[in-house]
Structure formats: structure tokens, C-alpha cells
Design a protein around this motif. Structure first.
Motif, mmCIF file in Angstrom:
data_model
loop_
_atom_site.group_PDB
_atom_site.id
_atom_site.type_symbol
_atom_site.label_atom_id
_atom_site.label_comp_id
_atom_site.label_asym_id
_atom_site.label_seq_id
_atom_site.Cartn_x
_atom_site.Cartn_y
_atom_site.Cartn_z
ATOM 1 N N ALA A 128 0.829 -1.203 0.000
ATOM 2 C CA ALA A 128 0.000 0.000 0.000
ATOM 3 C C ALA A 128 0.863 1.252 0.000
ATOM 4 N N GLY A 129 1.932 1.249 0.796
ATOM 5 C CA GLY A 129 2.828 2.401 0.833
ATOM 6 C C GLY A 129 3.508 2.633 -0.505
ATOM 7 N N PHE A 130 3.930 1.547 -1.147
ATOM 8 C CA PHE A 130 4.580 1.650 -2.452
ATOM 9 C C PHE A 130 3.644 2.282 -3.477
ATOM 10 N N LEU A 131 2.437 1.724 -3.596
ATOM 11 C CA LEU A 131 1.479 2.223 -4.584
ATOM 12 C C LEU A 131 1.054 3.653 -4.273
ATOM 13 N N ASP A 132 0.830 3.938 -2.993
ATOM 14 C CA ASP A 132 0.372 5.264 -2.609
ATOM 15 C C ASP A 132 1.421 6.324 -2.913
ATOM 16 N N ALA A 179 6.041 -0.487 8.065
ATOM 17 C CA ALA A 179 6.062 -1.174 6.767
ATOM 18 C C ALA A 179 5.553 -0.259 5.660
ATOM 19 N N ASN A 180 4.532 0.535 5.970
ATOM 20 C CA ASN A 180 3.976 1.479 5.012
ATOM 21 C C ASN A 180 4.997 2.539 4.623
ATOM 22 N N ALA A 181 5.749 3.019 5.617
ATOM 23 C CA ALA A 181 6.782 4.023 5.353
ATOM 24 C C ALA A 181 7.895 3.465 4.477
ATOM 25 N N LEU A 182 8.267 2.199 4.729
ATOM 26 C CA LEU A 182 9.304 1.571 3.914
ATOM 27 C C LEU A 182 8.826 1.401 2.468
ATOM 28 N N GLY A 183 7.582 0.970 2.301
ATOM 29 C CA GLY A 183 7.016 0.837 0.953
ATOM 30 C C GLY A 183 6.949 2.179 0.251
#
Length: 250
Positions: A17-21, A211-215
Motif C-alpha cells: 500500500a505504501g509503495f502504490l500510494d 512497513a507502510n513508510a518503507l514501501g
């Protein structure tokens, strides 16, 4: 209350989700259903999602800001309007059923996505003219409306913001940087509002937030490295995800 085992799927999905966002918005279409799947109440889902989202949007904003892909003079003027609109939207949601226009917004975002993808040159070149009257006439009311939508319903806020900045003349990488910065501001504002309610599941929001921040870090770096053509491809995927969530509800 879920146990630590939910992180086995929660962390990788938060990363995705973080990557796509960070690239094209729409991360909430992944994190919100994930939190519901864990058995959280609707109030806990919304509050915990805002907690983890500030990590992802903050990470992406920092990367784009450092890379020079945020138009600071413009965005800093727009942030107060985004916050005002978001607060107003959160107030209006008490009086209007979001289901009334959920399908309409789904149709609109599909139309926006089609316009971006069908026009082969849209968003690939940077033609931003600066802080002109036309730029402000487009972005000031547009940001207020997007902020209102974010507070009222939410899914696709970053995607709509990217379209607004593209209309203003930015390429899709700079549009993403500007949109992530606005989104970080609205997430932060919402976080402080939800903080009072006491519904956040802190251990879950913080671990998934990391995890979101890493993505988001990886996604923002990838977008800046690969350029607007890559962002445009991911944008199309996000449009489909957001539209599906709007049409299916939840």
C-alpha cells in the motif's frame, strides 16, 4: 482484538500500500480492507488507518521534497485549504449518506483515469507556468473540493489530487510529489482529530506504519528513477482499484 499473527499478512500488505500510494495514491484501498479483515471495529479501522498512513505519506513526502519534486510555493499555499476542506467534509458526513454519491464518484474517477491514459502525452512533460492567476484559479478551489472529499469519503483523494496538479501543468512525478505533500497534511490533521477518540490500535498502527513508510520510500524512489511513464502505468492500476472499492462499497 487481533493477535500478533495478523502481521504475517498485515506487514507485506502495508508495504504494498505504501509503495502504490507513494507513486499514484490509493493506498487506502489496500490498508482499509486489511484492517477490517483483522476484526477491528469500523471506528478502530478508520483511526488506525490514519495512524499508519501518516508514516507512509510522510515518508513519500520527504523523498519527493528532497528530490526537488514538490512545488513548495504553491503547495504551502494549498495546505490550509486542504485542511479546511477535510474538516468540513468530516463534519458533513454526519448529515449525508456517503452511499448517495459513492457510485457517482466511481464513475468520475474512471473517467479521469481514462482521460489520463488515453491521452498519450498527458502528464509526461512538465509545463507548469508558475504561480499565475490561472494556476491559482484552478488549484485553490480544486484543493478545497479535494480536501472536502477526503474528509467526507476518502478513497482516491491522492489520485484526484494528482489529476489536479497535472491539469496545472506538472508532469506525473511532480504531480505525485505535490499530491503526497497535501495528503500528508490532511492525514496529519485527521490523525489529531482521531487521537481524541481513543480508537487507535497503537501496536498495529505503528508496526504497519513502519512497513507502510518503507514501501513509500521504495515507491517514491522508484517513481523519481523511472519517471512519469512508470507513474502513469501505476496510476491506471490505482484508478481500477479505487473504482472497484467505490462500486463495491466498504
Amino acid at each position: 482484538m487481533p493477535g500478533p499473527e495478523v502481521l504475517l499478512y498485515g506487514l507485506p500488505l502495508a508495504f504494498l500500500a505504501g509503495f502504490l500510494d507513494a507513486v499514484a495514491g490509493g493506498g487506502g484501498t489496500i490498508t482499509l480492507p486489511t484492517l477490517f479483515l483483522m476484526g477491528l471495529s469500523p471506528a478502530q479501522v478508520v483511526a488506525t488507518n490514519k495512524l499508519l498512513a501518516i508514516f507512509g505519506s510522510g515518508s513519500a513526502t520527504w523523498q519527493y521534497w528532497r528530490g526537488g519534486h514538490v512545488e513548495r510555493p504553491l503547495v504551502l499555499r494549498l495546505i490550509p485549504l486542504a485542511l479546511t476542506g477535510s474538516a468540513l467534509g468530516a463534519f458533513l458526513v454526519r448529515f449525508v449518506d456517503p452511499a448517495v454519491f459513492r457510485t457517482l464518484v466511481g464513475v468520475v474517477i474512471l473517467a479521469v483515469g481514462a482521460l489520463v491514459l488515453v491521452n498519450k502525452r498527458f502528464g509526461l512533460e512538465d509545463r507548469y507556468p508558475g504561480l499565475t492567476t490561472r494556476t491559482l484559479a484552478l488549484t485553490l478551489p480544486g484543493t478545497l473540493v479535494i480536501g472536502l472529499y477526503d474528509g467526507f469519503l476518502g478513497p482516491g483523494t491522492g489520485t484526484f489530487a494528482m489529476f489536479l496538479f497535472s491539469l496545472a501543468g506538472f508532469n506525473l512525478v511532480r504531480s505525485s510529489g505535490n499530491a503526497r505533500t497535501l495528503n500528508f497534511a490532511t492525514n496529519l490533521g485527521a490523525f489529531f482529530l482521531f487521537l481524541v477518540g481513543g480508537q487507535m490500535v497503537w501496536w498495529l498502527g505503528l508496526s504497519m506504519g513502519a512497513a507502510n513508510a518503507l514501501g513509500a520510500f521504495v515507491g517514491a524512489r522508484m517513481a523519481m528513477l523511472r519517471g512519469s511513464a512508470f507513474v502513469k502505468w501505476v496510476y491506471g492500476v490505482i484508478v481500477l482499484l479505487v473504482s472497484a472499492r467505490l462500486f463495491l462499497g466498504g
